[in-house]
Design a protein around this motif. Structure first.
Motif, PDB file in Angstrom:
ATOM      1  N   UNK A 282       0.712  -1.189  -0.286  1.00  0.00           N
ATOM      2  CA  UNK A 282      -0.037  -0.018   0.097  1.00  0.00           C
ATOM      3  C   UNK A 282       0.819   1.298   0.150  1.00  0.00           C
ATOM      4  N   UNK A 283       2.187   1.156   0.172  1.00  0.00           N
ATOM      5  CA  UNK A 283       3.123   2.170   0.127  1.00  0.00           C
ATOM      6  C   UNK A 283       3.406   2.743   1.395  1.00  0.00           C
ATOM      7  N   UNK A 284       3.084   2.168   2.479  1.00  0.00           N
ATOM      8  CA  UNK A 284       3.570   2.654   3.792  1.00  0.00           C
ATOM      9  C   UNK A 284       4.928   2.020   4.164  1.00  0.00           C
ATOM     10  N   UNK A 285       5.818   3.114   4.650  1.00  0.00           N
ATOM     11  CA  UNK A 285       7.158   2.778   4.878  1.00  0.00           C
ATOM     12  C   UNK A 285       7.351   2.092   6.206  1.00  0.00           C
ATOM     13  N   UNK A 286       8.093   0.915   6.118  1.00  0.00           N
ATOM     14  CA  UNK A 286       8.018   0.144   7.345  1.00  0.00           C
ATOM     15  C   UNK A 286       9.450   0.525   8.159  1.00  0.00           C
ATOM     16  N   UNK A 287      10.700   0.729   7.361  1.00  0.00           N
ATOM     17  CA  UNK A 287      11.764   1.286   7.728  1.00  0.00           C
ATOM     18  C   UNK A 287      12.583   2.004   6.806  1.00  0.00           C
ATOM     19  N   UNK A 288      13.584   2.760   7.274  1.00  0.00           N
ATOM     20  CA  UNK A 288      14.177   3.585   6.525  1.00  0.00           C
ATOM     21  C   UNK A 288      16.010   3.627   6.720  1.00  0.00           C
ATOM     22  N   UNK A 289      16.596   3.550   5.997  1.00  0.00           N
ATOM     23  CA  UNK A 289      17.975   3.785   6.254  1.00  0.00           C
ATOM     24  C   UNK A 289      18.713   5.100   5.465  1.00  0.00           C
ATOM     25  N   UNK A 290      19.215   6.044   6.217  1.00  0.00           N
ATOM     26  CA  UNK A 290      19.485   7.155   5.460  1.00  0.00           C
ATOM     27  C   UNK A 290      21.133   7.372   5.742  1.00  0.00           C
ATOM     28  N   UNK A 291      21.887   7.860   4.645  1.00  0.00           N
ATOM     29  CA  UNK A 291      23.275   7.915   4.776  1.00  0.00           C
ATOM     30  C   UNK A 291      23.513   9.286   3.803  1.00  0.00           C
TER      31      UNK A 291
END
Length: 88
Positions: free
Chosen positions: A47-56
């Motif tokens: 559905x497009x919901x973000x579960x987890x994100x990694x940012x660098x």
């Protein structure tokens, strides 16, 4: 798709570090985005919901490797045998 993964190799000063973001469940996918000097890798549901994100920080990223799960084409898939109906 489950099993899709992205490996991120980051410069950590005197060494490098490798991080992985994996689509852990069926129906999830991994998306990457580069915006304003930041590399963002997210695991997303159907559905497009973000579960987890990694940012660098983009200046520290040495490599970004996307490794999709091999998928079968409809033409390569084995044909299914028709079900036998129970005899009464």
């Amino acid at each position: 798709m489950k099993g899709d993964r992205v490996e991120i190799v980051v410069d950590a000063g005197d060494t490098t570090r490798t991080y992985e973001v994996v689509a852990s469940r069926a129906g999830r996918r991994v998306e990457t985005a580069v915006r304003r000097g930041v590399v963002e890798v997210s695991e997303v549901t159907r559905s497009g919901t973000v579960v987890r994100t990694a940012r660098f920080m983009a200046t520290r990223v040495l490599a970004l490797v996307e490794q999709p799960v091999p998928r079968q084409d409809a033409s390569e898939a084995e044909p299914r045998s028709p079900r036998e109906e129970p005899k009464s």
